[in-house]
Design a protein around this motif. Structure first.
Motif, short mmCIF file in Angstrom:
data_model
loop_
_atom_site.label_atom_id
_atom_site.label_comp_id
_atom_site.label_asym_id
_atom_site.label_seq_id
_atom_site.Cartn_x
_atom_site.Cartn_y
_atom_site.Cartn_z
N GLY A 1 -0.40 7.93 -5.21
CA GLY A 1 -1.19 8.41 -4.08
C GLY A 1 -1.38 9.90 -3.98
O GLY A 1 -1.23 10.65 -4.96
N VAL B 1 1.33 9.46 5.22
CA VAL B 1 0.02 9.19 4.63
C VAL B 1 -0.70 8.21 5.54
O VAL B 1 -0.14 7.19 5.93
N GLU C 1 1.10 4.25 -2.69
CA GLU C 1 0.98 5.66 -2.31
C GLU C 1 2.08 6.49 -2.97
O GLU C 1 1.83 7.59 -3.44
N GLY D 1 -3.88 5.69 6.04
CA GLY D 1 -4.91 4.91 5.36
C GLY D 1 -5.66 4.06 6.37
O GLY D 1 -5.50 4.23 7.58
N SER E 1 -4.90 8.95 2.70
CA SER E 1 -4.70 8.11 1.52
C SER E 1 -5.81 8.36 0.51
O SER E 1 -6.98 8.41 0.87
N ARG F 1 0.85 -1.21 0.00
CA ARG F 1 0.00 0.00 0.00
C ARG F 1 0.88 1.24 0.00
O ARG F 1 0.59 2.24 -0.67
N CYS F 2 1.95 1.19 0.77
CA CYS F 2 2.89 2.32 0.84
C CYS F 2 3.50 2.56 -0.54
O CYS F 2 3.63 3.70 -0.99
N PHE G 1 3.89 5.48 5.72
CA PHE G 1 2.48 5.14 5.51
C PHE G 1 1.99 4.41 6.75
O PHE G 1 2.63 3.47 7.23
#
Ligand SMILES: [Zn+2]
Length: 430
Positions: free
Chosen positions: A223, A361, A219, A363, A398, A215-216, A233
């Motif tokens: 992102g 960030v 981003e 999320g 995010s 996910r990072c 993140f």
């Protein structure tokens, strides 16, 4: 993001080798490296001529032309036609990457199954499926079947499958490619399901990565904040996961445990955590702890609109009602949010002081609160941080959706694909 290899001959001159065998090996390595270099430049530029590639690489025109022809034969590059420049003389033929020249499989394991998606060379999603898995002991077999079915359903040739990434909410052993521990997945630690995939897809690189890391990575590439090379993140839900991008690379640490901000202690006398520590951030500032703070305030009889929003049922208190109440200035909710933000800031500040990232960030479910959480978080960070992260803002929500982990996995695979001299499965001649 591209990393150019060092074995690139200047002006097409290839270093001499000591023996015929070594010379052959070196020639193959140099050729593969140059092919990757040319492919990476075409990918980055979008559209470029052979002459442009010659100028950029310092390879001879003949070598560049041969490499481009080879990439065309492999289906990775195609000729777009003559340049649209208005100058006189013969217009150069432009070449571009063929997005369908290869594709990646990216999966995200969840508590009760997995999501799987296929992406082309532009990381555009080609197809997606979700599977429920009752017996997690057969996860390898189910992943293989799902990949086969999705490839077939999308009409994709298996020979163009470049690589596979599996994301998991777990601590991963990056060398053995097994899950060390997961508080989410019903899987025995050390189960080598990747070996099953490797057996079914021989020669295809397969990654097992922490889900927050993916996910990072997504981003950084797609992102809320762009142009970031150092990023923290944080994924806040029942657990608090995090991941780090340092100098543009996903940082995993020496044994795959980097970024476990959820187990930074912010209260040495706090509640005991399953990790053996006390007062871990995960216990003190996750979504359930925030809701407990609000419910506790209500039970003490403090005036709040939450009773009105939930019909007086504390079981109906959720993040949406908290957001609505905070926007109306509800004192119980605002106090709970401020306390949660203070604790989060304390944990985050530990990372800021050590690594000095450009942005944070957030999320996960907690991010749905938006500014009613981020504003007090910024305030507390500004109060305790040694220096601002960057600019006027440091915390961003995010902007990615539920596909962030598979998208990040695909992008990670793409960046590796652009770096590897052999160009992976699709680029392997023959
Ligand atoms: Zn802990």
């Amino acid at each position: 993001m591209l990393c150019y290899t060092s074995i690139i001959p200047v002006n097409g001159v290839i270093p001499m080798a000591k023996s015929p065998q070594v010379k052959t090996a070196n020639l193959q390595q140099v050729k593969a490296a140059n092919r990757s270099l040319v492919f990476g430049l075409i990918y980055r530029d979008g559209t470029v001529s052979r002459a442009g590639l010659t100028a950029r690489t310092h390879l001879s025109p003949t070598t560049v032309s041969s490499l481009v022809d080879e990439l065309i034969d492999l289906g990775l590059v195609y000729e777009r036609g003559p340049s649209e420049t208005t100058g006189s003389g013969r217009k150069p033929v432009m070449v571009s990457v063929n997005p369908g020249g290869g594709y990646f499989a990216s999966a995200e394991l969840t508590r009760d199954g997995f999501d799987l998606a296929l992406y082309d060379l532009n990381c555009k999603e080609l197809g997606r499926s979700s599977e429920r898995v009752v017996r997690y002991s057969v996860i390898g077999v189910r992943l293989i079947r799902a990949i086969e079915q999705l490839m077939s359903g999308c009409g994709l040739e298996e020979k163009r499958l470049n690589s596979i990434c599996i994301g998991a909410p777990a601590i991963i052993d990056p060398d053995r490619k097994v899950i060390i521990v997961s508080t989410v997945l019903p899987m025995k630690p050390g189960k080598d399901f990747i070996a099953e995939l490797r057996s079914r897809f021989p020669g295809i690189p397969i990654r097992l990565e922490n889900e927050s890391g993916l996910r990072c990575y997504a981003e950084m590439e797609y992102g809320a904040v762009t142009g970031i090379r150092d990023l923290l993140f944080i994924d806040i839900d029942i657990g608090i996961g995090s991941a780090l991008i340092l100098d543009g690379h996903l940082y995993r640490g020496s044994s795959g445990r980097a970024g476990e901000i959820g187990h930074v202690s912010i209260d040495y006398d706090g509640p005991a955590c399953a990790c053996g520590n006390k007062g871990c951030l995960e216990l003190m500032a996750n979504v359930p702890s925030l809701i407990r703070r609000v419910v506790s305030g209500m039970e003490k009889g403090k005036p709040s609109v939450i009773g009105e929003l939930t019909g007086g049922e504390t079981s109906r208190v959720d993040l949406e009602t908290l957001r609505m109440a905070a926007e109306r200035g509800d004192p119980v909710v605002c106090h709970a949010l401020d306390e949660t933000a203070r604790l989060l800031a304390s944990g985050i500040n530990s990372v800021l002081n050590i690594l000095n990232p450009q942005a944070i960030v957030i999320g996960g479910k907690m991010a749905e609160l938006g500014q009613v959480l981020f504003d007090p978080l910024e305030t507390h960070l500004a109060r305790i941080a040694l220096q601002p992260v960057s600019g006027s803002r440091s915390v961003y929500k995010s902007s990615l959706t539920g596909d962030a982990a598979t998208l990040g996995g695909a992008r990670l695979l793409l960046d590796e694909y652009l770096r590897q001299p052999g160009l992976g499965h699709a680029g392997r001649p023959g």
